[in-house]
Design an enzyme around this catalytic site. Structure first.
Site, mmCIF file in Angstrom:
data_model
loop_
_atom_site.group_PDB
_atom_site.id
_atom_site.type_symbol
_atom_site.label_atom_id
_atom_site.label_comp_id
_atom_site.label_asym_id
_atom_site.label_seq_id
_atom_site.Cartn_x
_atom_site.Cartn_y
_atom_site.Cartn_z
ATOM 1 N N LYS A 1 14.149 -6.090 -8.578
ATOM 2 C CA LYS A 1 14.384 -7.538 -8.478
ATOM 3 C C LYS A 1 13.977 -8.316 -9.730
ATOM 4 O O LYS A 1 14.628 -9.287 -10.091
ATOM 5 C CB LYS A 1 13.678 -8.104 -7.242
ATOM 6 N N ARG B 1 -2.729 -8.754 -9.145
ATOM 7 C CA ARG B 1 -1.343 -9.140 -8.865
ATOM 8 C C ARG B 1 -1.315 -10.308 -7.876
ATOM 9 O O ARG B 1 -0.520 -11.237 -8.003
ATOM 10 C CB ARG B 1 -0.602 -7.927 -8.285
ATOM 11 N N THR C 1 17.494 -4.701 -4.440
ATOM 12 C CA THR C 1 16.234 -4.561 -3.708
ATOM 13 C C THR C 1 15.228 -3.800 -4.564
ATOM 14 O O THR C 1 15.504 -3.489 -5.722
ATOM 15 C CB THR C 1 16.492 -3.926 -2.316
ATOM 16 N N ARG D 1 -3.284 -5.694 -2.109
ATOM 17 C CA ARG D 1 -4.069 -4.480 -2.375
ATOM 18 C C ARG D 1 -4.547 -4.454 -3.827
ATOM 19 O O ARG D 1 -5.691 -4.136 -4.111
ATOM 20 C CB ARG D 1 -3.187 -3.263 -2.061
ATOM 21 N N THR D 2 -3.667 -4.806 -4.756
ATOM 22 C CA THR D 2 -4.049 -4.900 -6.168
ATOM 23 C C THR D 2 -4.389 -6.357 -6.442
ATOM 24 O O THR D 2 -3.497 -7.198 -6.605
ATOM 25 C CB THR D 2 -2.881 -4.425 -7.069
ATOM 26 N N LEU E 1 8.122 -9.253 7.279
ATOM 27 C CA LEU E 1 9.383 -9.159 6.541
ATOM 28 C C LEU E 1 10.050 -7.822 6.814
ATOM 29 O O LEU E 1 11.267 -7.705 6.731
ATOM 30 C CB LEU E 1 9.160 -9.309 5.026
ATOM 31 N N TYR F 1 11.421 -4.634 8.963
ATOM 32 C CA TYR F 1 12.099 -4.522 10.257
ATOM 33 C C TYR F 1 12.264 -3.054 10.627
ATOM 34 O O TYR F 1 12.305 -2.192 9.743
ATOM 35 C CB TYR F 1 13.459 -5.231 10.232
ATOM 36 N N ASP G 1 16.130 -14.564 -0.560
ATOM 37 C CA ASP G 1 15.038 -14.111 0.321
ATOM 38 C C ASP G 1 14.167 -15.272 0.812
ATOM 39 O O ASP G 1 13.857 -15.370 2.001
ATOM 40 C CB ASP G 1 14.127 -13.112 -0.412
ATOM 41 N N ASN H 1 17.752 -11.293 -5.860
ATOM 42 C CA ASN H 1 18.225 -10.286 -4.898
ATOM 43 C C ASN H 1 19.742 -10.315 -4.722
ATOM 44 O O ASN H 1 20.294 -9.494 -4.010
ATOM 45 C CB ASN H 1 17.530 -10.439 -3.535
HETATM 46 P P1 NDP Z 1 7.530 -4.346 -3.522
HETATM 47 O O1 NDP Z 1 7.557 -2.903 -3.849
HETATM 48 O O2 NDP Z 1 7.987 -5.338 -4.540
HETATM 49 O O3 NDP Z 1 6.025 -4.780 -3.103
HETATM 50 C C1 NDP Z 1 5.286 -3.971 -2.224
HETATM 51 C C2 NDP Z 1 4.027 -4.696 -1.772
HETATM 52 O O4 NDP Z 1 3.401 -3.916 -0.748
HETATM 53 C C3 NDP Z 1 2.988 -4.912 -2.863
HETATM 54 O O5 NDP Z 1 2.282 -6.108 -2.609
HETATM 55 C C4 NDP Z 1 2.072 -3.688 -2.666
HETATM 56 O O6 NDP Z 1 0.773 -3.892 -3.145
HETATM 57 C C5 NDP Z 1 2.058 -3.621 -1.150
HETATM 58 N N1 NDP Z 1 1.707 -2.305 -0.605
HETATM 59 C C6 NDP Z 1 2.421 -1.149 -0.700
HETATM 60 N N2 NDP Z 1 1.801 -0.148 -0.029
HETATM 61 C C7 NDP Z 1 0.660 -0.675 0.503
HETATM 62 C C8 NDP Z 1 -0.394 -0.166 1.310
HETATM 63 N N3 NDP Z 1 -0.407 1.126 1.710
HETATM 64 N N4 NDP Z 1 -1.394 -1.000 1.705
HETATM 65 C C9 NDP Z 1 -1.395 -2.294 1.315
HETATM 66 N N5 NDP Z 1 -0.409 -2.853 0.543
HETATM 67 C C10 NDP Z 1 0.603 -2.052 0.152
HETATM 68 O O7 NDP Z 1 8.371 -4.499 -2.167
HETATM 69 P P2 NDP Z 1 9.173 -5.766 -1.625
HETATM 70 O O8 NDP Z 1 8.370 -6.984 -1.886
HETATM 71 O O9 NDP Z 1 10.556 -5.748 -2.100
HETATM 72 O O10 NDP Z 1 9.233 -5.477 -0.047
HETATM 73 C C11 NDP Z 1 8.095 -5.662 0.786
HETATM 74 C C12 NDP Z 1 8.528 -5.520 2.255
HETATM 75 O O11 NDP Z 1 9.429 -6.582 2.600
HETATM 76 C C13 NDP Z 1 9.267 -4.214 2.552
HETATM 77 O O12 NDP Z 1 8.869 -3.773 3.843
HETATM 78 C C14 NDP Z 1 10.725 -4.652 2.588
HETATM 79 O O13 NDP Z 1 11.513 -3.829 3.404
HETATM 80 C C15 NDP Z 1 10.599 -6.044 3.196
HETATM 81 N N6 NDP Z 1 11.734 -6.917 2.866
HETATM 82 C C16 NDP Z 1 12.464 -7.414 3.903
HETATM 83 C C17 NDP Z 1 13.522 -8.238 3.667
HETATM 84 C C18 NDP Z 1 14.299 -8.762 4.823
HETATM 85 O O14 NDP Z 1 15.405 -9.263 4.591
HETATM 86 N N7 NDP Z 1 13.800 -8.708 6.035
HETATM 87 C C19 NDP Z 1 13.935 -8.611 2.302
HETATM 88 C C20 NDP Z 1 13.064 -8.054 1.274
HETATM 89 C C21 NDP Z 1 12.016 -7.225 1.561
HETATM 90 P P3 NDP Z 1 0.372 -3.525 -4.669
HETATM 91 O O15 NDP Z 1 0.675 -4.754 -5.481
HETATM 92 O O16 NDP Z 1 -1.061 -3.213 -4.572
HETATM 93 O O17 NDP Z 1 1.211 -2.336 -5.080
#
Ligand code: NDP
Length: 304
Positions: free
Chosen positions: A71, A161, A67, A157-158, A228, A230, A107, A92
């Protein structure tokens, strides 16, 4: 070869991992099937990820789940990538097969299965809004695009990306994908949400997101709103969408199906879904009957 008295190790590698319910879900499945595996969660700093993988192999482990933030690194560590992992560029699930490390990404397919079986909704023809462009968003974007969606918008946000992900998905899947800046106020959110009938929250913003203030009502009545993430009692994003009357799909469903597919890859046996659901329910997560009920057990999600 491992006997029942000598289980093989599986580990979740991430940072953080303390919140994860994968150990509860997977160990319940191993117990129910009598398969000789034990699953632990291990917090590993990014710089030490390759060492952690080598340590697991040394200990005779069967594989690992991976995770955030590992990844992408996991995709580089694997000797072979399954097609969906190669397309997403993220892994993953690792399977240790002899001397080789095989990389999978469960995923994206899990999210698609969640939409079909958790929300009884077709992806084909949907106009998708994806919030986020991290590891999970990447996998979901590729899988969803390959299932015939009409168009996709990625808001991150970015912005660069998000733009990179939009370009990647458009080129790989041939779907029109545009990147959008992260909205700064309610009227920008209304412009972004309008015209989409599947909204997927794939950020890790959690309670820090602006979810309570979003103008969900600009979405069409048939829209499905998915998270995504929970949490027991539902996430702030989905609670707000359900209050506005929309059907919602909580992240529990994706958690279930990505874990079930990883279980199958490690063991060669179909996962005991009902056991895994019960284990998640025991940890306070809500997995309804796939009828779009609101998270937290608050009854049907309104008229929409
Ligand atoms: P990453 O760290 O790879 O990505 C995080 C993302 O969230 C980026 O797009 C980041 O933007 C954005 N972000 C973080 N903080 C903020 C904020 N305050 N405001 C706006 N955007 C924000 O995480 P993952 O992709 O691995 O996980 C994302 C979510 O998905 C998590 O909640 C995780 O728990 C969930 N998940 C659930 C799974 C499931 O099986 N249900 C499986 C995998 C993930 P930026 O690019 O700007 O940093």
């Amino acid at each position: 070869m491992a006997g029942p008295w000598q289980p093989r190790l599986l580990a979740l590698l991430g940072d953080p991992v303390a919140h994860s319910l994968s150990p509860v879900m997977q160990n319940a499945a191993f117990q129910a099937t009598g398969l000789p595996y034990v699953y632990i969660a291990a917090r590993v700093e990014a710089s030490r990820f390759p060492e952690a993988v080598e340590a697991l192999r040394l200990l005779g482990a069967r594989g690992a789940n991976v995770t955030a933030p590992h990844k992408e690194q996991a995709a580089r560590t694997a000797h072979w990538l399954a097609p969906e992992a190669a397309r997403a560029g993220t892994v993953n699930t690792l399977v240790f097969e002899g001397d080789r490390i095989l990389g999978y990404n469960t995923d994206g397919p899990a999210f698609c299965r969640a939409v079909a079986e958790g929300a009884h909704t077709e992806l084909a023809g949907r106009r998708v809004l994806l919030l986020g462009a991290g590891g999970a968003a990447r996998a979901v974007a590729m899988a969803v695009a390959e299932r015939g969606v009409a168009a996709m918008t990625v808001a991150n946000r970015t912005l660069p990306r998000g733009q990179e992900l939009a370009r990647h998905v458009a080129m790989a899947a041939g779907v029109p994908v545009r990147a959008h800046a992260w909205p700064e106020d309610r009227s920008q959110w209304a412009d972004l949400l309008a015209g989409h009938d599947l909204v997927v929250q794939a950020t890790s913003a959690g309670a820090a997101g602006p979810w309570e203030r979003l103008p969900y009502q600009v979405l069409p009545p048939e829209a499905l709103v998915a998270d995504l993430a929970y949490a027991p009692g539902g996430t702030p994003f989905l609670r707000a969408a359900a209050r506005a009357g929309y059907r919602v799909l909580p992240g529990e469903w994706m958690l279930l199906y990505q874990g079930a597919e990883a279980f199958r890859l490690w063991t060669g046996v179909e996962a005991p879904l009902e056991t895994m659901k019960a284990a998640l329910a025991g940890a306070g997560l809500f997995l309804g009957n796939g009828d779009g009920r609101s998270p937290g057990g608050g009854g049907p999600a309104g008229s929409r």
